[in-house]
Motif scaffolding. Structure first.
Motif, short mmCIF file in Angstrom:
data_model
loop_
_atom_site.label_atom_id
_atom_site.label_comp_id
_atom_site.label_asym_id
_atom_site.label_seq_id
_atom_site.Cartn_x
_atom_site.Cartn_y
_atom_site.Cartn_z
N TYR B 87 13.11 11.96 6.08
CA TYR B 87 13.41 10.53 6.16
C TYR B 87 12.09 9.77 6.30
O TYR B 87 11.23 10.12 7.12
N PHE B 88 11.94 8.75 5.47
CA PHE B 88 10.70 7.97 5.42
C PHE B 88 10.98 6.50 5.71
O PHE B 88 11.96 5.94 5.21
N CYS B 89 10.10 5.91 6.49
CA CYS B 89 10.13 4.45 6.59
C CYS B 89 9.09 3.89 5.63
O CYS B 89 8.10 4.54 5.31
N ALA B 90 9.35 2.69 5.16
CA ALA B 90 8.44 2.02 4.23
C ALA B 90 8.40 0.55 4.58
O ALA B 90 9.44 -0.06 4.83
N THR B 91 7.22 0.01 4.61
CA THR B 91 7.07 -1.39 4.99
C THR B 91 6.61 -2.24 3.82
O THR B 91 5.81 -1.81 2.98
N ASP B 92 7.14 -3.44 3.78
CA ASP B 92 6.76 -4.44 2.78
C ASP B 92 6.00 -5.52 3.54
O ASP B 92 6.59 -6.29 4.29
N ALA B 93 4.69 -5.55 3.31
CA ALA B 93 3.86 -6.50 4.05
C ALA B 93 3.76 -7.84 3.35
O ALA B 93 2.99 -8.70 3.75
N GLY B 94 4.51 -7.99 2.26
CA GLY B 94 4.55 -9.29 1.61
C GLY B 94 3.50 -9.50 0.55
O GLY B 94 3.42 -10.56 -0.04
N ALA B 95 2.70 -8.50 0.28
CA ALA B 95 1.69 -8.63 -0.78
C ALA B 95 2.39 -8.74 -2.12
O ALA B 95 3.50 -8.26 -2.30
N ALA B 96 1.72 -9.36 -3.05
CA ALA B 96 2.29 -9.53 -4.38
C ALA B 96 2.62 -8.17 -4.99
O ALA B 96 1.87 -7.22 -4.85
N GLY B 97 3.75 -8.10 -5.65
CA GLY B 97 4.11 -6.87 -6.34
C GLY B 97 5.08 -6.00 -5.61
O GLY B 97 5.38 -4.90 -6.04
N ASN B 98 5.64 -6.49 -4.48
CA ASN B 98 6.63 -5.70 -3.76
C ASN B 98 6.10 -4.32 -3.47
O ASN B 98 6.77 -3.32 -3.68
N LYS B 99 4.87 -4.22 -2.99
CA LYS B 99 4.28 -2.93 -2.72
C LYS B 99 4.77 -2.42 -1.38
O LYS B 99 4.60 -3.05 -0.35
N LEU B 100 5.39 -1.24 -1.41
CA LEU B 100 5.83 -0.61 -0.18
C LEU B 100 4.80 0.42 0.26
O LEU B 100 4.23 1.12 -0.57
#
Lengths: 112, 112
Positions: B87-100
């Motif tokens: 199980y992995f968590c992934a964060t979206d820091a809001g940078a352009a490109g929906n980079k997780l």
């Protein structure tokens, strides 16, 4: 059914050879991504593309190249400049900025 | 470095027990997501929680988010052998490109 198809599932390469991994999606998603996963590790972003004919480097782009000539396709080339290419490669897509990524089943590359 | 770090790295439980895993991250985020990966397969999206949400449920899954502590937890209730996965968590820091940005994952083994 809609989804992401990666091929080949397994690939063996000799040192010094370039190889291309295929990623095709029929989800009509704008954004596509390539991640690399090493054993027991998380995913690291190689390249991503938000729109056709445009792509950006991720965190570990050195030794890799991509193209995005069609919305459905985002192939990844692992070049001979990549020093440690043996890994599991995952392609993903997303509809705009919704956040959720849809992943393919992966391609496992082994350098002999 | 990876944005999200899961804890524990591995977890072994009996069928029917609950499994809890935690994720810590370093920078402000727009949302945090949890994914599941069966061995040798692609990742599957489980749940997304936005930065202004504190708790979210989906079936046997419960996710909490504490932005003041920069941490999230995933609880799987009444676990089944089929829940065995990473199980992995992934964060979206809001940078352009929906980079997780993905963490290193928690490997869960549910014993029948």
């Amino acid at each position: 059914d809609g989804g992401i198809t990666q091929s080949p599932k397994y690939l063996f390469r000799k040192e010094g050879q370039n190889v291309t991994l295929s990623c095709e999606q029929n989800l009509n998603h704008d954004a596509m991504y390539w991640y690399r996963q090493d054993p027991g590790q998380g995913l690291r972003l190689i390249y991503y593309s938000q729109i056709v004919n445009d792509f950006q480097k991720g965190d570990i782009a050195e030794g890799y190249s991509v193209s995005r000539e069609k919305k459905e396709s985002f192939p990844l080339t692992v070049t001979s400049a990549q020093k440690n290419p043996t890994a599991f490669y995952l392609c993903a897509s997303a509809r705009g900025n919704t956040g959720e990524l849809f992943f393919g089943e992966g391609s496992r590359l082994t350098v002999l | 470095s990876q944005q999200g770090e899961e804890d524990p790295q591995a977890l072994s439980i009996q069928e029917g027990e609950n499994a809890t895993m935690n994720c810590s991250y370093k920078t402000s985020i727009n949302n945090l997501q949890w994914y599941r990966q069966n061995s040798g397969r692609g990742l599957v999206h489980l749940i997304l929680i936005r930065s202004n949400e504190r708790e979210k449920h989906s079936g046997r899954l419960r996710v909490t988010l504490d932005t003041s502590k920069k941490s999230s937890s995933l609880l799987i209730t009444a676990s089944r052998a089929a829940d065995t996965a990473s199980y992995f968590c992934a964060t979206d820091a809001g940078a352009a490109g929906n980079k997780l940005t993905f963490g290193g994952g928690t490997r869960v083994l549910v014993k029948p």
